[in-house]
Design a protein around this motif. Sequence first.
Motif, PDB file in Angstrom:
ATOM      1  N   GLY A 255       0.827  -1.200   0.000  1.00 53.00           N
ATOM      2  CA  GLY A 255       0.000   0.000   0.000  1.00 53.00           C
ATOM      3  C   GLY A 255       0.858   1.246   0.000  1.00 53.00           C
ATOM      4  O   GLY A 255       1.133   1.833  -1.043  1.00 53.00           O
ATOM      5  N   VAL A 256       1.308   1.677   1.185  1.00 56.46           N
ATOM      6  CA  VAL A 256       2.212   2.816   1.330  1.00 56.46           C
ATOM      7  C   VAL A 256       3.552   2.299   1.824  1.00 56.46           C
ATOM      8  O   VAL A 256       3.615   1.565   2.819  1.00 56.46           O
ATOM      9  CB  VAL A 256       1.649   3.851   2.323  1.00 56.46           C
ATOM     10  CG1 VAL A 256       2.642   4.993   2.526  1.00 56.46           C
ATOM     11  CG2 VAL A 256       0.304   4.392   1.834  1.00 56.46           C
ATOM     12  N   LEU A 257       4.628   2.663   1.145  1.00 57.99           N
ATOM     13  CA  LEU A 257       5.986   2.268   1.523  1.00 57.99           C
ATOM     14  C   LEU A 257       6.779   3.505   1.904  1.00 57.99           C
ATOM     15  O   LEU A 257       6.852   4.468   1.133  1.00 57.99           O
ATOM     16  CB  LEU A 257       6.680   1.554   0.363  1.00 57.99           C
ATOM     17  CG  LEU A 257       8.183   1.266   0.548  1.00 57.99           C
ATOM     18  CD1 LEU A 257       8.403   0.216   1.623  1.00 57.99           C
ATOM     19  CD2 LEU A 257       8.815   0.825  -0.769  1.00 57.99           C
ATOM     20  N   VAL A 258       7.373   3.485   3.091  1.00 60.06           N
ATOM     21  CA  VAL A 258       8.275   4.554   3.524  1.00 60.06           C
ATOM     22  C   VAL A 258       9.648   3.937   3.748  1.00 60.06           C
ATOM     23  O   VAL A 258       9.801   3.011   4.547  1.00 60.06           O
ATOM     24  CB  VAL A 258       7.779   5.212   4.826  1.00 60.06           C
ATOM     25  CG1 VAL A 258       8.742   6.323   5.244  1.00 60.06           C
ATOM     26  CG2 VAL A 258       6.364   5.768   4.651  1.00 60.06           C
ATOM     27  N   MET A 259      10.648   4.453   3.027  1.00 62.12           N
ATOM     28  CA  MET A 259      12.003   3.916   3.141  1.00 62.12           C
ATOM     29  C   MET A 259      13.007   5.060   3.258  1.00 62.12           C
ATOM     30  O   MET A 259      13.036   5.965   2.411  1.00 62.12           O
ATOM     31  CB  MET A 259      12.354   3.058   1.914  1.00 62.12           C
ATOM     32  CG  MET A 259      13.744   2.424   1.987  1.00 62.12           C
ATOM     33  SD  MET A 259      14.165   1.445   0.521  1.00 62.12           S
ATOM     34  CE  MET A 259      14.589   2.760  -0.641  1.00 62.12           C
ATOM     35  N   ALA A 260      13.816   5.020   4.316  1.00 62.47           N
ATOM     36  CA  ALA A 260      14.967   5.923   4.463  1.00 62.47           C
ATOM     37  C   ALA A 260      14.567   7.386   4.337  1.00 62.47           C
ATOM     38  O   ALA A 260      15.278   8.175   3.712  1.00 62.47           O
ATOM     39  CB  ALA A 260      16.048   5.564   3.434  1.00 62.47           C
ATOM     40  N   ASN A 261      13.442   7.768   4.939  1.00 64.10           N
ATOM     41  CA  ASN A 261      12.960   9.150   4.857  1.00 64.10           C
ATOM     42  C   ASN A 261      12.833   9.724   6.258  1.00 64.10           C
ATOM     43  O   ASN A 261      12.648   8.978   7.228  1.00 64.10           O
ATOM     44  CB  ASN A 261      11.624   9.185   4.130  1.00 64.10           C
ATOM     45  CG  ASN A 261      11.586  10.206   3.008  1.00 64.10           C
ATOM     46  OD1 ASN A 261      10.862  11.182   3.080  1.00 64.10           O
ATOM     47  ND2 ASN A 261      12.377   9.964   1.966  1.00 64.10           N
TER      48      ASN A 261
END
Length: 393
Positions: A255-261
């Motif tokens: 769905g929603v991916l958050v990486m290295a933010n």
Amino acid sequence: MKAVLALVALTLAVPATAKTLTVAAGPNAQERLQEALLDAKPGDTVRIGAGRYELTDGLSLAVDRVTVRGAGAKATVLSFKGQQGAGEGLLVTSDDVVLRDFGVEDAKGDGIKSKGADRIVYKALSVRWTGGPQATNGAYAIYPVESRDVLIDGVFVEGASDAGIYVGQSENIIVRNSTAVRNVAGIEIENSRRADVHGNLAHHNTGGILIFDLPNLPRGNGGDVRVFDNRVIDNDTPNFAPAGNIVASVRTGTGVLVMANDGVWVRGNELSGNQTANVMIVAYRDKFSDAKYNPLPRRVQVSGNRHGRAGFAPQLPGGAQLAAAFGGSIPAVLWDGAATEGLRVADAKVLSLGLARGAAMETAKPAPVELNAPALPERAAVVLPASMERAAR
């Protein structure tokens, strides 16, 4: 005095010599359309009439303060099926440009790309590949990069082999009221700061909305991204990205991916039908040499979302057994376990994979956890220049 200044500003914004260059469908459309884009002066409008334009080469615009306007995304269609080169359908390298009310189909490269184009508006456009999901499709449908002040409003994107809507290495961004379907990534915000992504529908992609940073790019350390009031549902298209592409690793049903933010708020969204997870929070896992790059997610806040069915067929090693162990589906939020700084999930259960950064997925030790860092105040909304909002009406 204020009235006089306003009149002067308006006069400067729209030269008295501004004109409309009209291009109609028919023979030699390629040459006539490119000629209009070359001949346009600041303040001009290039109006593309209704019809289908069969083009054999990409188009380019390098003049500031030009509006390119069609008769509607379905009425004015620029087809690049016969494009001989491998470049973009339309490339924009100038500032204060408005692109609206036309469609682009089957570009050999990206659909519409703008580079270094500040205060650019993408409004009511359609960019698609008509042959269905294929690795040979262009990487990006809508592709602004290295820009300040970007508005993407009411666009439709389909079939991109990387991202339907991509904004990279930019700041002050709004992506709203748009639809992304059957792309690898529906909407992607990469290495960018201050983005508001809201009111969109991302469905039947491999992954719906991706927020991440990559190393070794001219601009990094992205963050301050708000993802809210979107529908991210039924993202179930098998990944068709070319081998070696970073999004080739996106799991079907993300769905929603958050990486290295750093600093991402995911709230008020409808999240459902995503077979791997409604939300994934992960670190960048590959080796890198960028000394300024932080591979860990920080200050990620997930709250107030409406979670439907998720995690029922996770595309992970041993995913079927894992789902069975949890009674048929894993928790709606999946965390790799690599960082905890400011991570908060207040609206769903979380499954940790127990992976240190860089550890192989096969070494995962899944276990339910709580991510309960203190709630952080949400940053203020992105505000774009009033001229951009007027142009999008």
